[in-house]
Design a protein around this motif. Sequence first.
Motif, mmCIF file in Angstrom:
data_model
loop_
_atom_site.group_PDB
_atom_site.id
_atom_site.type_symbol
_atom_site.label_atom_id
_atom_site.label_comp_id
_atom_site.label_asym_id
_atom_site.label_seq_id
_atom_site.Cartn_x
_atom_site.Cartn_y
_atom_site.Cartn_z
ATOM 1 N N VAL A 79 0.834 -1.207 0.000
ATOM 2 C CA VAL A 79 0.000 0.000 0.000
ATOM 3 C C VAL A 79 0.865 1.252 0.000
ATOM 4 N N GLU A 80 1.907 1.282 0.818
ATOM 5 C CA GLU A 80 2.797 2.452 0.846
ATOM 6 C C GLU A 80 3.475 2.655 -0.505
ATOM 7 N N ALA A 81 3.948 1.576 -1.121
ATOM 8 C CA ALA A 81 4.631 1.695 -2.412
ATOM 9 C C ALA A 81 3.668 2.157 -3.504
ATOM 10 N N VAL A 82 2.474 1.584 -3.553
ATOM 11 C CA VAL A 82 1.502 1.955 -4.578
ATOM 12 C C VAL A 82 1.029 3.389 -4.373
ATOM 13 N N ASN A 83 0.776 3.769 -3.130
ATOM 14 C CA ASN A 83 0.400 5.163 -2.860
ATOM 15 C C ASN A 83 1.487 6.124 -3.334
ATOM 16 N N ASN A 84 2.760 5.774 -3.100
ATOM 17 C CA ASN A 84 3.870 6.614 -3.554
ATOM 18 C C ASN A 84 3.867 6.755 -5.076
ATOM 19 N N VAL A 85 3.605 5.654 -5.774
ATOM 20 C CA VAL A 85 3.546 5.699 -7.235
ATOM 21 C C VAL A 85 2.455 6.669 -7.683
ATOM 22 N N ILE A 86 1.270 6.518 -7.100
ATOM 23 C CA ILE A 86 0.139 7.360 -7.508
ATOM 24 C C ILE A 86 0.415 8.826 -7.180
ATOM 25 N N GLU A 87 0.914 9.080 -5.978
ATOM 26 C CA GLU A 87 1.129 10.463 -5.543
ATOM 27 C C GLU A 87 2.317 11.128 -6.222
ATOM 28 N N HIS A 88 3.402 10.411 -6.389
ATOM 29 C CA HIS A 88 4.637 11.042 -6.854
ATOM 30 C C HIS A 88 4.986 10.718 -8.305
ATOM 31 N N ALA A 89 4.941 9.454 -8.695
ATOM 32 C CA ALA A 89 5.302 9.106 -10.076
ATOM 33 C C ALA A 89 4.248 9.601 -11.059
ATOM 34 N N TYR A 90 2.974 9.514 -10.668
ATOM 35 C CA TYR A 90 1.887 9.935 -11.554
ATOM 36 C C TYR A 90 1.231 11.243 -11.123
ATOM 37 N N GLU A 91 1.706 11.830 -10.049
ATOM 38 C CA GLU A 91 1.225 13.134 -9.570
ATOM 39 C C GLU A 91 -0.298 13.187 -9.467
ATOM 40 N N MET A 92 -0.881 12.095 -8.926
ATOM 41 C CA MET A 92 -2.324 11.994 -8.651
ATOM 42 C C MET A 92 -3.181 12.023 -9.916
ATOM 43 N N ARG A 93 -2.595 11.699 -11.054
ATOM 44 C CA ARG A 93 -3.356 11.651 -12.307
ATOM 45 C C ARG A 93 -3.787 10.215 -12.584
ATOM 46 N N GLY A 94 -5.073 10.009 -12.772
ATOM 47 C CA GLY A 94 -5.585 8.700 -13.146
ATOM 48 C C GLY A 94 -5.244 8.381 -14.589
ATOM 49 N N GLY A 95 -5.615 7.176 -15.000
ATOM 50 C CA GLY A 95 -5.398 6.774 -16.386
ATOM 51 C C GLY A 95 -4.057 6.124 -16.651
ATOM 52 N N ASN A 96 -3.316 5.800 -15.590
ATOM 53 C CA ASN A 96 -2.009 5.159 -15.732
ATOM 54 C C ASN A 96 -2.020 3.826 -15.000
ATOM 55 N N ASP A 97 -1.245 2.879 -15.496
ATOM 56 C CA ASP A 97 -1.152 1.557 -14.864
ATOM 57 C C ASP A 97 -0.216 1.563 -13.667
ATOM 58 N N VAL A 98 -0.658 0.927 -12.603
ATOM 59 C CA VAL A 98 0.203 0.565 -11.482
ATOM 60 C C VAL A 98 0.112 -0.959 -11.412
ATOM 61 N N ARG A 99 1.242 -1.611 -11.576
ATOM 62 C CA ARG A 99 1.264 -3.070 -11.636
ATOM 63 C C ARG A 99 1.943 -3.637 -10.394
ATOM 64 N N VAL A 100 1.371 -4.705 -9.868
ATOM 65 C CA VAL A 100 1.947 -5.391 -8.720
ATOM 66 C C VAL A 100 2.090 -6.862 -9.086
ATOM 67 N N ARG A 101 3.274 -7.356 -8.896
ATOM 68 C CA ARG A 101 3.560 -8.770 -9.129
ATOM 69 C C ARG A 101 3.877 -9.404 -7.783
ATOM 70 N N VAL A 102 3.254 -10.529 -7.499
ATOM 71 C CA VAL A 102 3.484 -11.263 -6.255
ATOM 72 C C VAL A 102 4.137 -12.589 -6.641
ATOM 73 N N GLU A 103 5.382 -12.765 -6.219
ATOM 74 C CA GLU A 103 6.108 -14.007 -6.479
ATOM 75 C C GLU A 103 6.296 -14.700 -5.141
ATOM 76 N N TYR A 104 5.860 -15.950 -5.058
ATOM 77 C CA TYR A 104 5.868 -16.670 -3.784
ATOM 78 C C TYR A 104 6.560 -18.008 -3.897
ATOM 79 N N THR A 105 7.398 -18.299 -2.938
ATOM 80 C CA THR A 105 7.870 -19.642 -2.652
ATOM 81 C C THR A 105 7.680 -19.807 -1.149
ATOM 82 N N PRO A 106 7.725 -21.016 -0.631
ATOM 83 C CA PRO A 106 7.526 -21.182 0.814
ATOM 84 C C PRO A 106 8.566 -20.436 1.671
#
Length: 143
Positions: A50-77
């Motif tokens: 949540v902190e990382a995605v919020n940072n992307v929206i607030e700073h990388a995209y400057e609160m502008r919608g219409g841009n992709d934020v992608r999250v990849r979850v890679e799991y092993t035990p």
Amino acid sequence: METRYQHYDIRLSIDSRLEQVRVLSGALRGIGKELELSDDQLGQLELMMVEAVNNVIEHAYEMRGGNDVRVRVEYTPEVIHLVISDSGRTMPDTLHSEARDMPDPEALPEGGWGMGLIHLLADSIRYIRDAKGNHLHVSKQLV
């Protein structure tokens, strides 16, 4: 109960709007429950994402919608990796450096706690900028 699969690679994407972060957070909780993560592990992963995605929206995209934020979850035990990717502005070097201390609140003009929290909770952090955009790699050991 033992998890059936030993490796997962899950990809999620939202529009760059803060109200969509809650849905992304719910998806991660569902993934964590399916993978039988502890409440503590899941809470830490959710906070980092949540902190990382919020940072992307607030700073990388400057609160502008219409841009992709992608999250990849890679799991092993043994470990879970989150990769948060965007095509916005590059993160300043000082925010993703190896420092793991919380920022000095007197030195912060606004915000700045997100990366500090991520550094405290993650076992490793790596930031890469390439032709496809910005990628914040965050790992947490599970054992």
